[in-house]
Enzyme design. Structure first.
Site, mmCIF file in Angstrom:
data_model
loop_
_atom_site.group_PDB
_atom_site.id
_atom_site.type_symbol
_atom_site.label_atom_id
_atom_site.label_comp_id
_atom_site.label_asym_id
_atom_site.label_seq_id
_atom_site.Cartn_x
_atom_site.Cartn_y
_atom_site.Cartn_z
ATOM 1 C CG ASP A 52 -1.769 -1.195 1.076
ATOM 2 O OD1 ASP A 52 -2.304 -1.280 -0.263
ATOM 3 O OD2 ASP A 52 -2.636 -1.510 2.061
ATOM 4 C CG ASP A 107 -6.750 -1.180 -1.707
ATOM 5 O OD1 ASP A 107 -6.413 -2.510 -1.338
ATOM 6 O OD2 ASP A 107 -6.031 -0.796 -1.204
#
Length: 215
Positions: free
Chosen positions: A154, A184
């Site tokens: 991330d 995401d």
């Protein structure tokens, strides 16, 4: 609304659109993740603006803090969920669903696939990321974790503002703390669009007919 008519014009255009979306999202997502994983140390942050940062973190994917069995279950669940949605995509392509719906479902599938790639292969092909050392590609199978145990990369962080200290419960906290990735974003935007604009089609399931849009 541009529909694909199973008994009229063929669905090749919608199929190409779905394939292009899925492949494009996967390529973009993996390029970003590999650049971050091999170019930044764990926890390193790059300020783009005061409210947007590139912050390298890794999500081990373990639900409720469970250890090995939790990670394996989550990876297997992702595989099963993606398999179901790919099957669903083929079905709606054959039944004349609107192109917008096809596009949105494709974004959700592509995002889920992007994160699954991390879980399946990153542990096999990269050395471990640490706060002191960037990860590097290694011989396949000699990485930091076995198959299905890789960590999701991330990097997008938007600390939009900090609540005033005097506010109860949230005083001093950052308004939006999650760190996320491109995959995401595709999943989240896809789900929101589905819920806002395509609830009727979702409720109809596979009983949809293109002629219903005209009624």
């Amino acid at each position: 609304m541009d529909n694909c008519q199973p008994e009229g014009r063929n669905c090749s255009r919608q199929r190409r659109i779905a394939l292009i979306i899925i492949l494009s999202v996967l390529v973009i997502d993996q390029i970003i993740k590999i650049l971050v994983k091999t170019g930044m140390t764990l926890g390193e942050s790059i300020d783009i603006t005061p409210w947007f940062k590139i912050l390298f973190v890794e999500n081990n994917g373990m639900a409720f803090g469970m250890e090995i069995i939790g990670k394996l279950f989550l990876s297997l669940f992702r595989i099963g969920a993606i398999g179901f949605f790919v099957w669903y995509l083929f079905k709606i392509l054959d039944k004349g669903f609107p192109t917008g719906y096809i596009v949105t479902v494709s974004f959700v599938i592509a995002g889920a696939m992007g994160n699954l790639v991390d879980c399946m292969f990153y542990g096999l092909m990269f050395t471990d990321s640490t706060p002191f050392r960037e990860a590097a590609l290694t011989s396949f199978g000699d990485g930091y974790a076995p198959f299905l145990y890789g960590k999701v990369v991330d990097m997008f962080y938007f600390p939009l503002w900090t609540w005033p200290e005097w506010m109860p419960f949230v005083g001093g906290d950052i308004f939006f703390e999650p760190v996320f990735n491109f995959a995401d974003s595709c999943i989240t935007c896809g789900v929101i669009i589905l819920l806002l604009f395509y609830t009727r089609l979702i409720n109809m399931g596979l009983h949809y007919k293109a002629a219903d849009e005209e009624n």
